[in-house]
Design an enzyme around this catalytic site. Structure first.
Site, PDB file in Angstrom:
ATOM      1  N   ASP A  94       0.862  -1.174   0.000  1.00 34.20           N
ATOM      2  CA  ASP A  94       0.000   0.000   0.000  1.00 34.20           C
ATOM      3  C   ASP A  94       0.902   1.228   0.000  1.00 34.20           C
ATOM      4  OD1 ASP A  94      -2.126   1.663   0.119  1.00 34.20           O
ATOM      5  OD2 ASP A  94      -2.781   1.095   2.125  1.00 34.20           O
ATOM      6  N   ASP A 269      -7.811  -7.592   0.754  1.00 34.14           N
ATOM      7  CA  ASP A 269      -6.912  -7.649   1.903  1.00 34.14           C
ATOM      8  C   ASP A 269      -7.657  -7.118   3.108  1.00 34.14           C
ATOM      9  OD1 ASP A 269      -5.636  -4.870   3.082  1.00 34.14           O
ATOM     10  OD2 ASP A 269      -6.415  -4.612   1.050  1.00 34.14           O
TER      11      ASP A 269
END
Length: 370
Positions: A94, A269
């Site tokens: 991320d 996720d």
């Protein structure tokens, strides 16, 4: 040995549910897939080999947290995050956009410079620009890199959400320029727009013009209801490129996953399986079990008899209840492994159902159970 070029193949559709395969230089990923979260270069309470044994084909880590500690140069010095944490799987990182939102009290946003903030650890000043986020992710050798975006908090202020969308779009262009030509890696764009369908479409169309290897839906799992989230998916997913992976960030529960797969999402996720494992909550095919509950004191059955990862099938609910109530670390380890295994078993069964054109049957069987 020549590295494989990143690619995605859509293999089959069962109504809107999709079966696919992502090719990376570090291994193939069958989709729909769930990425176990290893925010700080570790999946909490679990050895990485156990995550692999559970069936995981990719994990997620976080640019912001790794930048704060141990620091980029320390990871780069050993050849990247895979070497640092002894992980053979592909890694998606991320960009730090979510932390810009979640740690907003410590952050100032400047469109040109990026996010200017003080570390939540020691107060040290950092500046995270779109370019710096991409450089960090490349330095730690991430396989799938996310653009830097601003992930706004849930808001009814449409003008505020639109302003954030424009900022994220400009940062996406800068992220793409900094990423350059890296055929063995992938860069994903992030669709913003809150719960407003027209803004989501505006964001998507802008990102499609820039062109990315995959497209993620950000700014969800930030406090909206499941119905609001599903409405966004209903409105936006049909317009997402068919030949690129579709990633729903930060989601979620098993029922969220079933609902999103039904609508055409490929990647997920969430910290839920690992975080829940550390609080005594186990995910099973019969639903969630709060193993702190006294009713499990005399329950000698296994939480998951269908796996031998770390032999967790040999530990009883009674024993786990004892470990939890005596604050033993082993409880967190066993239940977390169970949850990591369950999520991977769930994705495997979803893929089997799509392949055999029975996803709707599978969905109806488990949507109100797990």
């Amino acid at each position: 040995m020549k590295k494989k070029k990143f690619s995605f193949s859509l293999l089959k559709e069962n109504n809107s549910a999709r079966l696919g395969k992502i090719i990376t230089s570090r291994g193939d990923i069958d989709t729909p897939t769930f990425m176990t979260v290893g925010t700080q270069g570790t999946v909490k309470a679990v050895f990485i080999d156990d995550v692999i044994a559970a069936g995981a084909q990719i994990i997620l880590s976080n640019t912001y947290h790794l930048m704060i500690r141990p620091g980029v140069q320390r990871i780069k010095r050993v050849g990247g995050l895979h070497n640092f944490m002894n992980c053979k799987l592909p890694i998606l990182t991320d960009s730090g956009g979510f932390q810009i939102m979640s740690l907003s009290k410590l952050v100032k946003i400047n469109e040109k410079e990026g996010a200017i903030f003080n570390s939540h650890i020691d107060g040290k000043k950092f500046v995270l620009s779109p370019e710096e986020s991409i450089r960090i992710q490349k330095d730690i050798n991430s396989d799938i890199i996310m653009v830097l975006d601003e992930c706004p908090k849930l808001s009814k202020d449409k003008k505020k959400i639109h302003k954030s969308l424009i900022l994220s779009h400009n940062w996406a262009k800068r992220s793409k320029n900094e990423f350059g030509d890296n055929p063995d890696k992938a860069l994903f764009g992030i669709i913003q727009g809150g719960t407003y369908s027209d803004l989501r479409l505006e964001s998507l169309e802008g990102l499609k013009k820039i062109e990315f290897d995959g497209y993620a839906l950000g700014g969800l799992a930030v406090g909206e209801t499941q119905k609001q989230m599903l409405n966004v998916l209903d409105d936006i997913v049909p317009f997402m490129p068919k030949n690129k992976p579709r990633y729903l960030m930060g989601v979620g529960t098993p029922t969220d996953i079933l609902e999103a797969v039904k609508r055409g999402i490929d990647m997920f996720d969430c910290v839920m399986p690992t975080r829940s494992g550390r609080t005594g909550l186990a995910f099973t095919w019969k639903g969630r079990l709060n193993l702190r509950n006294s009713k499990y004191k005399k329950d000698d059955s296994s939480i998951n008899k269908d796996t031998n990862v770390r032999n967790i099938n040999l530990y009883s609910k009674s024993y786990l209840n004892h470990l939890i109530n005596t604050n033993e670390i082993l409880a967190s380890m066993i239940i977390t492994i169970n949850n990591v295994v369950f999520y991977q078993q769930l994705m495997q069964e979803i893929r089997k159902a799509i392949k055999s054109n029975t996803f709707d049957v599978f969905y109806n069987k488990y949507i109100n159970v797990i």
